[in-house]
Write an enzyme that holds these catalytic residues in place. Structure first.
Site, PDB file in Angstrom:
ATOM      1  N   ASP A 150      -0.569  -5.860  -7.097  1.00 54.58           N
ATOM      2  CA  ASP A 150      -1.188  -4.633  -6.595  1.00 54.58           C
ATOM      3  C   ASP A 150      -2.277  -4.148  -7.545  1.00 54.58           C
ATOM      4  O   ASP A 150      -2.354  -4.573  -8.700  1.00 54.58           O
ATOM      5  CB  ASP A 150      -0.093  -3.564  -6.440  1.00 54.58           C
ATOM      6  CG  ASP A 150      -0.383  -2.598  -5.307  1.00 54.58           C
ATOM      7  OD1 ASP A 150      -1.561  -2.467  -4.919  1.00 54.58           O
ATOM      8  OD2 ASP A 150       0.573  -1.958  -4.819  1.00 54.58           O
ATOM      9  N   ASP A 166      -1.253  -0.211   4.092  1.00 56.06           N
ATOM     10  CA  ASP A 166       0.013   0.520   3.958  1.00 56.06           C
ATOM     11  C   ASP A 166       0.404   1.163   5.277  1.00 56.06           C
ATOM     12  O   ASP A 166       1.511   1.676   5.415  1.00 56.06           O
ATOM     13  CB  ASP A 166      -0.114   1.611   2.888  1.00 56.06           C
ATOM     14  CG  ASP A 166       0.067   1.045   1.491  1.00 56.06           C
ATOM     15  OD1 ASP A 166       0.529  -0.105   1.375  1.00 56.06           O
ATOM     16  OD2 ASP A 166      -0.256   1.746   0.520  1.00 56.06           O
TER      17      ASP A 166
HETATM   18  C1  GLA Z   1       0.687   0.485  -3.013  1.00 56.60           C
HETATM   19  C2  GLA Z   1       0.961  -0.635  -2.045  1.00 56.60           C
HETATM   20  C3  GLA Z   1       2.283  -0.403  -1.365  1.00 56.60           C
HETATM   21  C4  GLA Z   1       3.377  -0.299  -2.384  1.00 56.60           C
HETATM   22  C5  GLA Z   1       3.059   0.782  -3.394  1.00 56.60           C
HETATM   23  C6  GLA Z   1       4.029   0.788  -4.538  1.00 56.60           C
HETATM   24  O1  GLA Z   1       0.469   1.687  -2.372  1.00 56.60           O
HETATM   25  O2  GLA Z   1      -0.071  -0.721  -1.117  1.00 56.60           O
HETATM   26  O3  GLA Z   1       2.560  -1.434  -0.450  1.00 56.60           O
HETATM   27  O4  GLA Z   1       3.534  -1.531  -3.028  1.00 56.60           O
HETATM   28  O5  GLA Z   1       1.754   0.610  -3.950  1.00 56.60           O
HETATM   29  O6  GLA Z   1       3.771   1.785  -5.441  1.00 56.60           O
END
Ligand code: GLA
Length: 754
Positions: free
Chosen positions: A485, A557
């Site tokens: 990420d 997300d």
């Molecule tokens: C980001 C990612 C999510 C999740 C969060 C965790 O927002 O896009 O899918 O992994 O971080 O903190």
């Protein structure tokens, strides 16, 4: 390899210019010009007497080298704009270049004028990296010791030209590079207007399709955040505006994508003469690179293509190239596993027993890879602490991750983990030990976003620390999959130490992206079976550069199926289904049938992200059925050609249909979605594509029987089978219930043996 047209090796030089050209790179025997021939297109370029390299043609395939125009500068109409309409392949900023430029430099004596002229060429039949033919042109500045090589890689099967440029300082004085784009592309000038399509968005709303006419002036899509960005994707398509006088069926599309995960720019410029020029590469915003003696700077690839069969044709070409050439091998041809991810189920409340309970349910559904998301490492109870300290939290995992990993493996699943290596929370042991490892300006506050700062991946010590930490983690726990990420953009892009040692701190934008690439490449080299998912607050780092070292992308997300359909349609214009991770979560639960939610997620690499501990026995049974069904059609989805038959962008989200077809056109699957038909209007037949007209196909509606906990297929409608011609010309009546909100179906189309 053909060295140049004055060398002894003239084997590949076409003497008999009238012979119909085969796919590949052809060199004109008389003029210094080349035709890059693909199955359906020709890209031609040539050198003028003055040494300028001009584009001679880009579009439908030409038949002989005689078809190429002689490379000449256009007549100077205004006596002040000699080069304005010259269609130069790589114009340097300087002289009478007032139009789009590919490069701008500052020489050590203060001269800010780049005058590049052609020197020689080379042709390779298959390059070492990708096995594609390559034409390389060598240019030099007329006065200064600067060599520029232009690379044209040709994907003959997919009608793509992959361009990049390399700058080499052959002298002893440093040269400052201020713009080094990958390519400038010229479309044929035309009287009728064109439409530019791009992809824009924000968090939870990525890759929304944007369409606008090209007029005189420049449309700019870019990222200045140090990542590919949620706000814009490095992709474009250009089509003719709908015009009733355009010959029926002619739908020519020029399209392209940048393989770069840092700051980038794509500039599309029109003028009053009907020209369209695209220039792009690393953004020149806050960009300077100091090129020392004997040093080289290579740009990322800018891939562009020509399709005669519309946006579906364009998307299929990019997808095939991505699957065959871009994605890491051999993983690119292995099925992407069905995964479970714990994020939406537990958020930061991660602990061993909770994860074990989820893993047990996931395994029973047929999940193949269990991924623990954020919240597993030291001090990580919320998003305010812990980033940087990549070891299991001792309170949540008293004996480390070992027991959980063992349990997951014993359930028959691989184990995966979320990490955010480029980040650090000020509240972490790493930051307390190395506050100077982040980007910062000493006189400015360090702007926090999501309570975190960005590590300076230009620094070797930071990269070494991250490599050792991640390498240890992967080795210790046999980690099969990393969700990598990157949750905030770079700010205060300073690097005092580098500056003090004579370095140019504006290089950080490029050095960061390259640092990520180097780190991922090193980890993959040490762990051949590792797969990586690229995530950046959702789809903020989805591009053909990161996909050279990652296997898939977390597209958004936003897991609500209605939003997802729109996001996924945009995503699919650039990137193929097998890289698009898509989960069934609790978003829409209670409102939208599970089948609809599964069908949306099945359009990519299927995953589950809901809290399985809350799902009823019926939901779990049905989910197991859909996962089993997905596994049977996974090769068609993940390896097949994708066609959006009904665009949710065009129907305002009311209807959507997507078809995937195998290479041999023997099998296809069709997903159709109906949000609502508020007036009870009749559903029109859906015309399929990409089938063999003469063949007969069976059509089955795949449903899941709750009792049997498995997928069941039944014939659709009165006809057991239809010819490819009928399916494409007349279409198929979809089994979507009248007026039903959120109705969807999955159809299997299979060629019957004669
Ligand atoms: C980001 C990612 C999510 C999740 C969060 C965790 O927002 O896009 O899918 O992994 O971080 O903190």
């Amino acid at each position: 390899m053909v060295q140049n047209n004055h060398s002894e090796d003239q084997a590949k030089v076409d003497k008999a210019t009238s012979i119909s050209l085969s796919s590949g790179i052809h060199t004109h025997a008389v003029h210094t010009s080349w035709a890059l021939i693909t199955e359906q297109s020709t890209y031609a370029l040539g050198v003028t007497n003055e040494g300028y390299i001009l584009n001679l043609h880009w579009g439908p395939r030409l038949l002989t080298l005689d078809d190429l125009p002689v490379p000449l500068l256009p007549p100077d109409r205004s006596s002040q704009d000699l080069l304005a309409n010259a269609r130069e392949e790589y114009p340097g900023a300087g002289g009478l270049h007032y139009g789009e430029t590919a490069a701008k430099v500052l020489f050590a004596d203060g001269v800010r004028d780049l005058d590049l002229r052609y020197q020689r060429f080379e042709v390779e039949e298959a390059d070492a990296c990708d096995g594609l033919p390559v034409l390389t042109l060598f240019l030099r500045d007329t006065v200064y010791p600067l060599l520029v090589t232009l690379r044209y890689q040709v994907d003959t099967v997919n009608d793509l030209i992959i361009r990049s440029a390399t700058f080499t300082n052959e002298g002893s004085d440093t040269i400052r590079l201020e713009r080094v784009f990958s390519a400038v592309w010229h479309l044929p000038s035309q009287y009728t207007p064109r439409i530019l399509t791009t992809l824009a968005g924000q968090w939870s709303e990525e890759t929304r399709i944007q369409r606008r006419p090209i007029t005189a002036g420049t449309a700019l899509v870019e990222s200045r955040r140090g990542i590919t960005s949620l706000q814009a994707a490095p992709w474009f398509a250009i089509e003719p505006e709908h015009n009733p006088f355009t010959p029926a069926g002619q739908h020519e599309v020029y399209f392209g994508a940048l393989a770069w995960s840092g700051n980038w720019a794509i500039r599309v410029t029109g003028d009053v003469n009907g020209t369209t020029v695209i220039a792009g590469g690393i953004s020149d915003h806050d960009f300077v690179w100091q090129l020392g003696a004997d040093e080289s700077f290579a740009t990322p690839d800018f891939i562009a293509g020509f399709a005669f069969d519309g946006l579906n044709g364009a998307r299929q070409r990019l997808h095939r190239y991505t699957r065959k050439i871009v994605l890491p091998q051999p993983q690119a041809h292995q099925p992407r596993p069905v995964l479970y991810n714990s994020w939406e189920a537990t958020f930061f409340d991660v602990h061993e027993s909770g994860q074990v309970a989820l893993a047990e349910r996931a395994a029973r559904l047929g999940v193949e890879l269990f991924v623990v998301d954020d919240g597993w490492f030291a001090g990580r109870n919320n998003d305010r602490a812990g980033l940087g300290d990549w070891y299991a939290d001792p309170h949540k995992f008293p004996q480390g991750l070992g027991p959980l990993v063992k349990h997951v493996n014993a359930l028959g699943m691989q184990f995966g983990l979320w990490v955010e290596p480029e980040m650090v929370n000020p509240d972490s042991n790493l930051y307390r030990a190395h506050p100077d490892w982040v980007y910062f300006f000493p006189t400015r506050p360090r702007s926090l976003a999501r309570n975190q700062l960005v590590l300076n991946l230009g620094r070797e010590d930071v990269r070494t620390y991250l490599f050792e930490t991640l390498n240890r983690l992967i080795t210790q726990h046999a980690i099969a999959f990393l969700k990598w990420d990157m949750n905030r953009p770079i700010s205060e892009p300073g690097w005092s130490e580098y500056l003090e040692s004579g370095g140019e701190a504006r290089e950080i934008w490029v050095r960061h992206a390259r640092g990520v690439y180097t780190l991922m490449d090193a980890l993959r080299a040490h762990h051949q079976d590792l797969t990586i998912e690229s995530c950046s607050s959702g789809g903020g780092r989805a591009d053909l550069g990161i996909l050279r070292r990652t296997d898939q992308v977390w597209a958004s997300d936003n897991t609500h199926p209605e939003a997802r359909l729109l996001i996924q349609e945009g995503f699919s214009l650039e990137l193929p289904a097998r890289v698009m991770e898509s989960w069934v979560t609790d978003a829409g639960r209670g409102e939208i049938p599970l089948a609809f939610r599964f069908h949306v997620a099945m359009l990519g690499a299927l995953g589950i992200g809901g809290n399985l501990l809350h799902w009823s026995a019926e939901e779990l049974d049905e989910a197991a059925g859909w996962i089993a069904a997905y596994k049977t059609i996974r090769p068609i989805i993940q390896e097949g050609d994708q066609c959006w038959l009904l665009s949710p962008h065009a129907t305002g989200g009311a209807l959507a249909a997507v078809q995937y077809t195998t290479d041999d056109q023997d099998e296809a699957v069709v997903f159709a979605f109906q949000r609502s038909r508020v007036f009870g209007e009749p559903l029109l037949p859906l015309r399929l594509q990409n089938l063999q007209a003469n063949a007969r196909y069976s059509i089955e509606n795949v449903t899941v029987s709750l009792k049997l906990n498995e997928a069941k297929n039944s014939a659709v409608g009165p006809a057991q089978s239809l010819s490819g011609a009928a399916l494409m010309a007349r279409g198929l009546t979809l089994p979507l219930e009248h007026r039903h909100a959120y109705a969807s179906c999955l159809l299997k189309i299979r060629r019957l043996l004669p």
